[in-house]
Scaffold this motif. Structure first.
Motif, PDB file in Angstrom:
ATOM      1  N   LEU A   1       0.831  -1.204   0.000  1.00  0.00           N
ATOM      2  CA  LEU A   1       0.000   0.000   0.000  1.00  0.00           C
ATOM      3  C   LEU A   1       0.862   1.248   0.000  1.00  0.00           C
ATOM      4  O   LEU A   1       0.609   2.196  -0.760  1.00  0.00           O
ATOM      5  N   TYR A   2       1.885   1.265   0.831  1.00  0.00           N
ATOM      6  CA  TYR A   2       2.796   2.415   0.882  1.00  0.00           C
ATOM      7  C   TYR A   2       3.420   2.685  -0.488  1.00  0.00           C
ATOM      8  O   TYR A   2       3.439   3.831  -0.965  1.00  0.00           O
ATOM      9  N   VAL A   3       3.931   1.639  -1.115  1.00  0.00           N
ATOM     10  CA  VAL A   3       4.590   1.791  -2.418  1.00  0.00           C
ATOM     11  C   VAL A   3       3.607   2.321  -3.466  1.00  0.00           C
ATOM     12  O   VAL A   3       3.953   3.188  -4.268  1.00  0.00           O
ATOM     13  N   SER A   4       2.387   1.840  -3.438  1.00  0.00           N
ATOM     14  CA  SER A   4       1.384   2.305  -4.395  1.00  0.00           C
ATOM     15  C   SER A   4       1.046   3.771  -4.180  1.00  0.00           C
ATOM     16  O   SER A   4       0.932   4.549  -5.143  1.00  0.00           O
ATOM     17  N   LEU A   5       0.859   4.163  -2.928  1.00  0.00           N
ATOM     18  CA  LEU A   5       0.547   5.560  -2.621  1.00  0.00           C
ATOM     19  C   LEU A   5       1.686   6.466  -3.089  1.00  0.00           C
ATOM     20  O   LEU A   5       1.450   7.554  -3.628  1.00  0.00           O
ATOM     21  N   TYR A   6       2.919   5.982  -2.906  1.00  0.00           N
ATOM     22  CA  TYR A   6       4.087   6.745  -3.352  1.00  0.00           C
ATOM     23  C   TYR A   6       4.113   6.855  -4.875  1.00  0.00           C
ATOM     24  O   TYR A   6       4.283   7.959  -5.429  1.00  0.00           O
ATOM     25  N   LYS A   7       3.944   5.735  -5.569  1.00  0.00           N
ATOM     26  CA  LYS A   7       4.023   5.733  -7.024  1.00  0.00           C
ATOM     27  C   LYS A   7       2.853   6.475  -7.667  1.00  0.00           C
ATOM     28  O   LYS A   7       2.986   7.002  -8.778  1.00  0.00           O
ATOM     29  N   ALA A   8       1.731   6.515  -6.985  1.00  0.00           N
ATOM     30  CA  ALA A   8       0.573   7.240  -7.501  1.00  0.00           C
ATOM     31  C   ALA A   8       0.670   8.739  -7.229  1.00  0.00           C
ATOM     32  O   ALA A   8      -0.146   9.522  -7.716  1.00  0.00           O
ATOM     33  N   GLY A   9       1.675   9.125  -6.469  1.00  0.00           N
ATOM     34  CA  GLY A   9       1.880  10.536  -6.171  1.00  0.00           C
ATOM     35  C   GLY A   9       0.913  11.103  -5.142  1.00  0.00           C
ATOM     36  O   GLY A   9       0.717  12.311  -5.078  1.00  0.00           O
ATOM     37  N   VAL A  10       0.333  10.230  -4.311  1.00  0.00           N
ATOM     38  CA  VAL A  10      -0.663  10.687  -3.334  1.00  0.00           C
ATOM     39  C   VAL A  10      -0.246  10.366  -1.901  1.00  0.00           C
ATOM     40  O   VAL A  10      -1.062  10.500  -0.979  1.00  0.00           O
ATOM     41  N   LEU A  11       0.993   9.959  -1.692  1.00  0.00           N
ATOM     42  CA  LEU A  11       1.424   9.577  -0.359  1.00  0.00           C
ATOM     43  C   LEU A  11       1.325  10.743   0.625  1.00  0.00           C
ATOM     44  O   LEU A  11       0.787  10.597   1.730  1.00  0.00           O
ATOM     45  N   GLU A  12       1.832  11.884   0.232  1.00  0.00           N
ATOM     46  CA  GLU A  12       1.791  13.051   1.122  1.00  0.00           C
ATOM     47  C   GLU A  12       0.353  13.430   1.456  1.00  0.00           C
ATOM     48  O   GLU A  12       0.025  13.751   2.606  1.00  0.00           O
ATOM     49  N   ASP A  13      -0.503  13.361   0.470  1.00  0.00           N
ATOM     50  CA  ASP A  13      -1.919  13.658   0.681  1.00  0.00           C
ATOM     51  C   ASP A  13      -2.543  12.636   1.629  1.00  0.00           C
ATOM     52  O   ASP A  13      -3.297  12.987   2.545  1.00  0.00           O
ATOM     53  N   ALA A  14      -2.209  11.367   1.430  1.00  0.00           N
ATOM     54  CA  ALA A  14      -2.770  10.294   2.264  1.00  0.00           C
ATOM     55  C   ALA A  14      -2.368  10.443   3.722  1.00  0.00           C
ATOM     56  O   ALA A  14      -3.151  10.143   4.623  1.00  0.00           O
ATOM     57  N   LEU A  15      -1.165  10.931   3.956  1.00  0.00           N
ATOM     58  CA  LEU A  15      -0.672  11.058   5.315  1.00  0.00           C
ATOM     59  C   LEU A  15      -0.990  12.406   5.953  1.00  0.00           C
ATOM     60  O   LEU A  15      -0.606  12.667   7.086  1.00  0.00           O
ATOM     61  N   SER A  16      -1.708  13.245   5.230  1.00  0.00           N
ATOM     62  CA  SER A  16      -2.044  14.571   5.748  1.00  0.00           C
ATOM     63  C   SER A  16      -3.121  14.514   6.822  1.00  0.00           C
ATOM     64  O   SER A  16      -3.226  15.402   7.657  1.00  0.00           O
ATOM     65  N   SER A  17      -3.956  13.471   6.802  1.00  0.00           N
ATOM     66  CA  SER A  17      -4.986  13.311   7.830  1.00  0.00           C
ATOM     67  C   SER A  17      -5.461  11.866   7.850  1.00  0.00           C
ATOM     68  O   SER A  17      -5.332  11.137   6.863  1.00  0.00           O
TER      69      SER A  17
ATOM     70  N   GLU B   1      -8.552  10.912   7.959  1.00  0.00           N
ATOM     71  CA  GLU B   1      -9.692  10.792   7.045  1.00  0.00           C
ATOM     72  C   GLU B   1      -9.239  10.667   5.603  1.00  0.00           C
ATOM     73  O   GLU B   1      -9.805   9.893   4.833  1.00  0.00           O
ATOM     74  N   LYS B   2      -8.191  11.412   5.237  1.00  0.00           N
ATOM     75  CA  LYS B   2      -7.694  11.352   3.862  1.00  0.00           C
ATOM     76  C   LYS B   2      -7.080   9.991   3.566  1.00  0.00           C
ATOM     77  O   LYS B   2      -7.232   9.446   2.466  1.00  0.00           O
ATOM     78  N   PHE B   3      -6.393   9.432   4.542  1.00  0.00           N
ATOM     79  CA  PHE B   3      -5.822   8.095   4.373  1.00  0.00           C
ATOM     80  C   PHE B   3      -6.939   7.076   4.137  1.00  0.00           C
ATOM     81  O   PHE B   3      -6.856   6.230   3.249  1.00  0.00           O
ATOM     82  N   LYS B   4      -7.997   7.182   4.927  1.00  0.00           N
ATOM     83  CA  LYS B   4      -9.120   6.264   4.768  1.00  0.00           C
ATOM     84  C   LYS B   4      -9.780   6.445   3.408  1.00  0.00           C
ATOM     85  O   LYS B   4     -10.129   5.470   2.735  1.00  0.00           O
ATOM     86  N   GLU B   5      -9.923   7.678   2.978  1.00  0.00           N
ATOM     87  CA  GLU B   5     -10.568   7.950   1.692  1.00  0.00           C
ATOM     88  C   GLU B   5      -9.788   7.342   0.538  1.00  0.00           C
ATOM     89  O   GLU B   5     -10.370   6.724  -0.365  1.00  0.00           O
ATOM     90  N   LEU B   6      -8.476   7.503   0.555  1.00  0.00           N
ATOM     91  CA  LEU B   6      -7.651   7.018  -0.549  1.00  0.00           C
ATOM     92  C   LEU B   6      -7.469   5.497  -0.521  1.00  0.00           C
ATOM     93  O   LEU B   6      -7.569   4.837  -1.557  1.00  0.00           O
ATOM     94  N   ALA B   7      -7.218   4.954   0.655  1.00  0.00           N
ATOM     95  CA  ALA B   7      -6.899   3.530   0.753  1.00  0.00           C
ATOM     96  C   ALA B   7      -8.113   2.632   0.948  1.00  0.00           C
ATOM     97  O   ALA B   7      -8.080   1.453   0.584  1.00  0.00           O
ATOM     98  N   PHE B   8      -9.199   3.197   1.492  1.00  0.00           N
ATOM     99  CA  PHE B   8     -10.365   2.368   1.809  1.00  0.00           C
ATOM    100  C   PHE B   8     -11.675   2.979   1.322  1.00  0.00           C
ATOM    101  O   PHE B   8     -12.742   2.483   1.661  1.00  0.00           O
ATOM    102  N   GLY B   9     -11.588   4.032   0.516  1.00  0.00           N
ATOM    103  CA  GLY B   9     -12.788   4.709   0.054  1.00  0.00           C
ATOM    104  C   GLY B   9     -13.734   3.821  -0.722  1.00  0.00           C
ATOM    105  O   GLY B   9     -14.948   4.015  -0.700  1.00  0.00           O
ATOM    106  N   HIS B  10     -13.176   2.807  -1.394  1.00  0.00           N
ATOM    107  CA  HIS B  10     -14.011   1.893  -2.168  1.00  0.00           C
ATOM    108  C   HIS B  10     -14.870   1.008  -1.272  1.00  0.00           C
ATOM    109  O   HIS B  10     -15.808   0.365  -1.742  1.00  0.00           O
ATOM    110  N   GLN B  11     -14.558   0.986   0.035  1.00  0.00           N
ATOM    111  CA  GLN B  11     -15.335   0.188   0.975  1.00  0.00           C
ATOM    112  C   GLN B  11     -16.371   1.026   1.718  1.00  0.00           C
ATOM    113  O   GLN B  11     -17.147   0.507   2.505  1.00  0.00           O
ATOM    114  N   ARG B  12     -16.385   2.307   1.463  1.00  0.00           N
ATOM    115  CA  ARG B  12     -17.230   3.221   2.222  1.00  0.00           C
ATOM    116  C   ARG B  12     -18.708   2.998   1.922  1.00  0.00           C
ATOM    117  O   ARG B  12     -19.093   2.700   0.801  1.00  0.00           O
ATOM    118  N   ASN B  13     -19.535   3.196   2.929  1.00  0.00           N
ATOM    119  CA  ASN B  13     -20.978   3.151   2.742  1.00  0.00           C
ATOM    120  C   ASN B  13     -21.629   4.371   3.374  1.00  0.00           C
ATOM    121  O   ASN B  13     -20.967   5.161   4.037  1.00  0.00           O
TER     122      ASN B  13
END
Length: 240
Positions: free
Chosen positions: A189-205, A207-219
């Motif tokens: 997951l870390y490597v993907s976030l880095y390669k996708a260019g969203v690692l800094e965004d994901a680690l900013s909060s 909620e943002k981490f959950k949105e990027l890494a688990f947003g597809h599971q959200r209800n």
């Protein structure tokens, strides 16, 4: 024979991690040598179908120093108040059960001591995690562990620089029939976030981490609650 998952960094996959189950020859025994023989067979069979992939074992049994260093037993968290403990210790110390926890005294223990503490197994059903004042529900699965591990890795400059050279990760000790969280998955997951260019965004909060890494599971039920989790825990400090 045994079958275990390979966690593959995939920026196109929802959740950024794809999984490929691989069958391989299992060499019984608890010695590092036997574990490494199993890992060799595991990786060999994976590479037969994925010849261009660069695979790394993430555990204390890895034949590469990088893989050993990335074990949750060895990857360290340093807080702003200069406390230092492993990812594994933090994970175990954060567990809250029906009959006890979090057991904050475990922060003073080694990884092995924390994991084998009898209270972890004898305190009833796990109900949530509590880490430095924040409560984490058990869903989405692996959320808290992935967040904890990813933050720790991101602050270790040397390890985070080396690991992005790989795109597939294993943990010979992980059995999906018995466990949920896996350090190899967290690394992918870390490597993907880095390669996708969203690692800094994901680690900013959180909620943002959950949105990027688990947003597809959200209800619909958890959207309102997620919006309240906007502040990143500012307890981490950069590792040398």
């Amino acid at each position: 024979m045994a079958e275990r998952p390979v966690f593959i960094s995939n920026v196109k996959e929802k959740g950024y991690v794809s999984i490929q189950d691989v069958e391989f020859e299992w060499f019984p025994g608890f010695s590092v040598k036997q574990k490494q023989r199993s890992i060799e067979s595991f990786h060999k069979n994976f590479k037969e179908k994925n010849p261009s992939s660069n695979v790394l074992e993430i555990s204390s049994k890895s034949d590469k120093e990088l893989g050993v260093s990335l074990s949750a037993f060895n990857l360290m968290v340093k807080t702003k108040n200069k406390k230092e403990f492993s990812v594994e210790t933090a994970f175990q110390a954060s567990k809250v059960f029906e009959n006890g926890g979090p057991f904050v005294d475990l922060y003073e223990k080694t990884s092995k001591e924390a994991k084998k503490d009898p209270r972890i197994k004898n305190s009833g059903k796990l109900i949530y995690f509590q880490y430095f004042g924040r409560k984490w529900k058990l869903e989405p699965k692996t959320f808290f562990y992935d967040w904890l591990y990813t933050n720790a890795l991101s602050l270790n400059k040397e390890l985070s620089k080396e690991v992005v050279q790989y795109d597939a990760f294993t943990d010979i000790e992980f059995n999906p029939q018995k466990s949920i969280n896996c350090q190899a998955r967290s690394v992918a997951l870390y490597v993907s976030l880095y390669k996708a260019g969203v690692l800094e965004d994901a680690l900013s909060s959180v909620e943002k981490f959950k949105e990027l890494a688990f947003g597809h599971q959200r209800n619909k039920e958890n959207v309102k609650e997620d919006k309240e989790e906007t502040d990143q825990l500012s307890i981490f400090d950069k590792m040398d």
